[in-house]
Design an enzyme around this catalytic site. Structure first.
Site, mmCIF file in Angstrom:
data_model
loop_
_atom_site.group_PDB
_atom_site.id
_atom_site.type_symbol
_atom_site.label_atom_id
_atom_site.label_comp_id
_atom_site.label_asym_id
_atom_site.label_seq_id
_atom_site.Cartn_x
_atom_site.Cartn_y
_atom_site.Cartn_z
ATOM 1 N N HIS A 190 -81.939 55.185 -77.915
ATOM 2 C CA HIS A 190 -82.911 55.527 -76.822
ATOM 3 C C HIS A 190 -83.931 56.454 -77.794
ATOM 4 C CE1 HIS A 190 -84.635 56.981 -73.037
ATOM 5 N NE2 HIS A 190 -84.854 57.797 -73.866
ATOM 6 N N SER A 202 -81.863 64.320 -67.405
ATOM 7 C CA SER A 202 -82.561 63.076 -66.594
ATOM 8 C C SER A 202 -82.185 61.874 -67.839
ATOM 9 C CB SER A 202 -83.909 63.342 -66.754
ATOM 10 O OG SER A 202 -84.822 62.400 -66.682
ATOM 11 N N ARG A 262 -90.859 66.374 -60.305
ATOM 12 C CA ARG A 262 -91.241 66.784 -61.354
ATOM 13 C C ARG A 262 -92.520 66.525 -61.779
ATOM 14 N NH1 ARG A 262 -86.831 65.361 -65.375
ATOM 15 N NH2 ARG A 262 -87.951 66.686 -66.818
ATOM 16 N N ASP A 266 -82.115 61.182 -60.088
ATOM 17 C CA ASP A 266 -82.895 61.318 -61.230
ATOM 18 C C ASP A 266 -84.311 60.851 -60.866
ATOM 19 O OD1 ASP A 266 -83.951 62.049 -64.017
ATOM 20 O OD2 ASP A 266 -84.116 59.926 -64.057
ATOM 21 N N LYS A 268 -79.285 58.608 -67.148
ATOM 22 C CA LYS A 268 -79.581 57.017 -67.223
ATOM 23 C C LYS A 268 -78.733 56.314 -68.053
ATOM 24 C CE LYS A 268 -83.720 58.385 -66.955
ATOM 25 N NZ LYS A 268 -84.976 58.856 -66.700
HETATM 26 N N1 URA Z 1 -87.896 60.410 -69.882
HETATM 27 C C1 URA Z 1 -87.046 60.716 -69.052
HETATM 28 O O1 URA Z 1 -86.192 59.653 -68.655
HETATM 29 N N2 URA Z 1 -86.769 61.955 -68.293
HETATM 30 C C2 URA Z 1 -87.514 62.951 -68.412
HETATM 31 O O2 URA Z 1 -87.317 63.975 -67.973
HETATM 32 C C3 URA Z 1 -88.278 62.839 -69.560
HETATM 33 C C4 URA Z 1 -88.568 61.670 -70.380
#
Ligand code: URA
Length: 434
Positions: A82, A183, A168, A161, A187
């Site tokens: 990632h 966050s 946010r 999220d 995932k």
């Molecule tokens: N990418 C994400 O998935 N979450 C965040 O808070 C910032 C970048």
């Protein structure tokens, strides 16, 4: 429990218990806690931070707020990679096939372009016919057959999220390390992985402009992963100039193809090989990192990574010939040269400006539902450290519509810093955490 008391305590820097975090996140997801209270809580987190225990509780709660992907029927060690988001970053298209060619199983669940940063899904979808909306069954089947499959995030994964991220986004509470770390990791951990390699970008084109912040984010994510028994490592890598020369979806597929044939840019090749090596090592296909590096290099040189990518493209409905015949990819109609106003050395290329310019002409999105133009983008002609003559070409802008073109061209010109002496060489891989 009263929400106002929890906001109050967080504002004063107290640690909340895991039960209290669950109360807030579940209450918000069920719409029992209103946006204004959640916004106040998020802002308090931005100012006072979170402890490791709080971050773990928040991640766990978001991770279990929706569906998780069960990959236990797929044999092998599953490792994903990632990136926190960069410009010209097409390493997933290179590192994933290289790692999969050694027997590591790579379930790649990727995102889309947003703001000035690109997204793997948009790049793949520039290949005619390529499908990223696989069902979980198709995803599992392809992983069993090929050891690599690419798909998009489904809305059923970590819905808490999704809801918090949208809030946010409009309350200036994105830039908080505990919130970003939880966050991303909620995932990733929903994907049924055994290991994960993180590429935390740092510099003008990244979320984290300063190395100290990138390090804190990497450490927070590695800690979350370890607490959940995952094999995890993070690289902190430079994003003070775009990676490689190509920025834009089809243009990046072309560069990824060249790189998989060992004819790519030095920086892109180097980082892709290192990410692949870490995936191979965490995926237990090699006993040592040194051995993993040799394996990644061998899969590049013998073309097996390149052949793996072709197989994946074919299986996901795309035309694999695009990797050799670039004319089969979407092509832009117009090209504009951006030239240097003076002679000198390129000392910096503001990656955020380049990313914004390419998004402006359609390669990216400013809002989630904007449609991207797969053909357009920017090809840099020079990189940091190189010399240019006055009037020499710095970059070419490939476009299909004139809208935003002049502004994009201006941004690109401004992105190049030209000086009479060459600056110091900057490292590409700055640190390894974990
Ligand atoms: N990418 C994400 O998935 N979450 C965040 O808070 C910032 C970048």
């Amino acid at each position: 429990m009263r929400t106002v008391d929890l906001i109050h305590r967080k504002r004063d820097g107290d640690e909340l218990s895991p039960e209290e975090i669950v109360y807030l996140v579940e209450g918000y997801t069920r719409e029992e806690i209103p946006d204004y209270q959640m916004s106040a809580f998020l802002m308090a987190v931005c100012f006072t931070g979170m402890t490791e225990r709080e971050i773990t509780a928040l991640t766990n709660c978001m991770l279990h707020s929706g569906a998780t992907i069960d990959l236990s029927s797929v044999p092998g060690v599953k490792v994903d990679k990632h990136s926190t988001g960069g410009v010209g970053d097409k390493t997933s298209l290179i590192a994933a096939p290289l790692a999969a060619a050694t027997g590591v199983v790579v379930p790649m669940i990727s995102g889309r372009a947003l703001g000035h940063t690109g997204g793997t899904l948009d790049k793949l979808e520039s290949i005619p016919g390529f499908r990223t909306n696989l069902t979980i069954d198709e995803f599992q089947e392809q992983l069993k057959q090929l050891g690599l499959a690419f798909m998009g995030q489904t809305p059923e994964v970590a819905p808490a999220d999704g809801k918090l991220y949208s809030l946010r986004d409009v309350t200036a509470t994105i830039e908080s390390i505990p919130l970003i770390a939880s966050s991303i990791m909620s995932k990733k951990l929903a994907e049924g992985l055994d290991g994960i390699v993180l590429d935390v970008k740092c510099g003008t084109g990244a979320f984290m402009k300063k190395q100290m912040d990138a390090r804190r984010l990497a450490q927070a994510m590695v800690t979350i992963g370890r607490r959940m028994d995952k094999r995890i490592q993070a690289l902190i890598t430079d994003m003070n100039q775009p990676l490689g020369y190509a920025i834009g979806n089809a243009l990046e597929v072309m560069e990824a193809s060249q790189t998989l044939q060992n004819a790519g840019p030095v920086d892109l090749t180097r980082l892709s090989l290192e990410l692949a090596a870490r995936m191979i090592y965490l995926g237990k296909a090699a006993k040592t990192l040194e051995e993993a590096r040799e394996m990644a290099q061998a899969r590049l040189l013998d073309g097996s990574g390149y052949r793996k990518f072709k197989e994946v493209i074919k299986t996901q409905g795309g035309d694999p010939r695009v990797l050799d015949k670039f004319e089969l990819l979407p092509n832009a109609l117009g090209a504009r040269e951006i030239t240097s106003p003076r002679a000198g050395f390129v000392t910096a290329i503001d990656a955020e400006d380049i990313g914004r310019a390419s998004a402006m002409i359609g390669a990216g999105r400013s809002k989630k539902d904007d449609v991207v133009d797969p053909a357009v983008g920017v090809i840099l002609e020079v990189k940091v450290g190189q010399r240019v003559d006055a009037g020499g070409v710095l970059a070419r802008l490939y476009y299909t519509k004139e809208t935003g073109l002049d502004e994009a061209a201006g941004l690109i010109e401004d992105a190049f810093h030209i000086s009479s002496s060459a600056g110091e060489e900057r490292a590409l891989i700055l640190e390894v955490i974990g």
